[in-house]
Design an enzyme around this catalytic site. Sequence first.
Site, PDB file in Angstrom:
ATOM      1  N   CYS A   2       0.896  -1.079  -0.381  1.00 55.24           N
ATOM      2  CA  CYS A   2       0.146   0.263  -0.313  1.00 55.24           C
ATOM      3  C   CYS A   2       0.690   1.166  -0.145  1.00 55.24           C
ATOM      4  CB  CYS A   2      -0.859  -0.137   0.953  1.00 55.24           C
ATOM      5  SG  CYS A   2      -1.393  -1.585   1.275  1.00 55.24           S
ATOM      6  N   ASP A  99      -4.323  -7.919   9.115  1.00 55.05           N
ATOM      7  CA  ASP A  99      -2.988  -7.110   9.763  1.00 55.05           C
ATOM      8  C   ASP A  99      -3.467  -6.122   9.868  1.00 55.05           C
ATOM      9  OD1 ASP A  99      -2.581  -6.591   7.325  1.00 55.05           O
ATOM     10  OD2 ASP A  99      -0.469  -7.594   7.734  1.00 55.05           O
ATOM     11  N   ILE A 289      15.174 -12.134 -16.654  1.00 56.92           N
ATOM     12  CA  ILE A 289      15.336 -10.672 -16.797  1.00 56.92           C
ATOM     13  C   ILE A 289      16.724 -11.496 -17.624  1.00 56.92           C
ATOM     14  CG2 ILE A 289      16.065  -9.352 -17.632  1.00 56.92           C
ATOM     15  CD1 ILE A 289      12.729  -9.170 -17.101  1.00 56.92           C
ATOM     16  N   SER A 361      11.076 -12.580  -3.232  1.00 62.53           N
ATOM     17  CA  SER A 361      12.722 -12.499  -4.493  1.00 62.53           C
ATOM     18  C   SER A 361      13.860 -12.861  -3.281  1.00 62.53           C
ATOM     19  CB  SER A 361      12.951 -11.309  -4.543  1.00 62.53           C
ATOM     20  OG  SER A 361      13.335 -10.393  -3.070  1.00 62.53           O
TER      21      SER A 361
END
Length: 643
Positions: A2, A99, A289, A361
Amino acid sequence: MCGLTGIITADGRAPERATLEAMNTAQAHRGPDQHDCALLAGAGLGHRRLTIIDPASGEQPMRSDDGRYTLVYNGEIYNYRALNAELEQAGYHFDGHCDTETLLRAWQHWGESCVDHLRGMFAFAIWDAQTQRVFLARDRLGIKPLYYGLTADGDLVFGSELKTLMAHPRVGRSVAPRALECYLALGYVPEPYAIFRDTFKLAAGHTLSWQPGAAPSPTAYWDLDFETRQSDAPEATATELHERLDEAVRMRLVADVPLGAFLSGGVDSSAVVSLMADASDEPVKTCAIGFDHADFDESDHARQVARQFGTDHREHRIASQEFGLIDTLVDVYDEPFADSSALPTYRVCELARQQVKVALSGDGGDENFAGYRRYRLHWNESRARARLPASIRKPVFGVLGALYPKMDWAPRVFRAKTTFQSLAMDTAEAYCHSVSVIPQDLRERLYSTAFKSELDGYRARDLFRAHGDNAGTEHALSVAQYLDFKTWLPGDILTKVDRASMAHGLEVRVPLLDHEFVGWSASLRPDLKLHRGQGKYVLKKAFEGHLSDDILYRRKQGFSAPIADWFRGPLRDAGEGALTAGPLVDCGVFDRSALADLWEQHVSGRRDHGPAIWSLLMLSRFLARQLGGATHDVTTTAEPAHA
């Protein structure tokens, strides 16, 4: 994920709705699913929501039942279910399963110490209408961003990105000299600085409690501790590492939306994908990539891992023409940002968002387990530095560093200038020198006399020395890791990923930066991280049998772009234009002849100034786009105490 923003007025008035909404609209990309603003006596809070968990509830700003507290929040609290159970035992009621409500109840129960109970990534603000005080907090590693500053009227403004603050008409656009010096040294603006004067980043692991009339004074609530406490054998440590990382990954698989992973083919992302595959019933969605330049392309290794774990794999190949994204990146990052891997990062986030809303990641593996080549060099230099007293070392190597030619074209064994220079420095300064995009001696040549005067002796090394004084360890490797956790990781790596992912409405989760996992890894003996010149030693041991030796033990490539070649080819006109005309030449910071000489050395092949020219090009585009080409104002002013 957000975006949050807010205004706390100095005189207790309600902020103007148009201003607050403009600030909230500036970060619309961070939350396309829902948005709202709350105007209160003394405060205005805005929020943009990207819905990940419990779409039916969790709208923000969220107010307590009695109306005293109002919360805006960005992040994920991974232990929210356990906290809910604990808070229910204490008598709190929950209306949903989000949460955000957990965080509000945690604040009501524990107050400012609620941050000690949170496991996750977060930035939030809570307004207390009764005390007229706002509380800002940022997660321990700085995964989620939070900017703040003061307006000309003394109002406090804050937001997830700098562009939210700049949407306020009373926030100035005067560039801060120290921030600019740090940017030119490092290629990014490190916290607590922001590029504009009177604006700052709340540092990782810090909170800020503020009432009108006070000077903002952040407080640290968490720090890394590199005191060695783990003494197990490598095999036992590797087993524990695998178990701990598996727990961190599984915690981050909770989502009510499609979820996937970045897969570069390196050790860190491959380890994360292997654990995701073990925990998932369906094929993991992965993306990678590639480059049309073989020295920068890891896509073959990514495909190898994808085949091993049967992932649903997608790729995008970047060609030289992709540098057309430069102006897009200037808009995305708000501040000048010179990490060339921002380009492939932007593209991999774009690719991931076509299939998922959340991606895991492998960021943090190099910092945790000494994966960068510079750690080995720094440790070796520190051993040499320790053998000679400073009274001999500094003058001897200082002279050698000054006289020895810079030979970028020569075999590595003959490139001793940087080593000589480092041996003449103290540990923190030497590490700053090793990671500098534009070394201090080159910056000194580039700066105008007027700008040197405005800096009044300040250099980026001073920030490193200040952090080094707080490292709590004298081991060279641990000091270097600590410095990276304070500068490079939040200022470059996490900034790069946050802005690129949010530009596409994508949430990125980083299990290797779970703070409990990071704290545990910091306590490991340095030789378990860097062993006989092998970085990530214990991490690689932990995944033997899970990943092939070709993935674990091949030479590290990194995730960057071939910019040196670009400036001698397709980017030649852009580079020459930036260094010989326009904002860089007119802004008063640089010596014009020094800029021209830098360019001539690079295009002639005598020197490789690719990273420096990329930094200057990104600064030029920043000045042109964000400031409309206006020169910065470097009028001397005292730096705030916390900067």
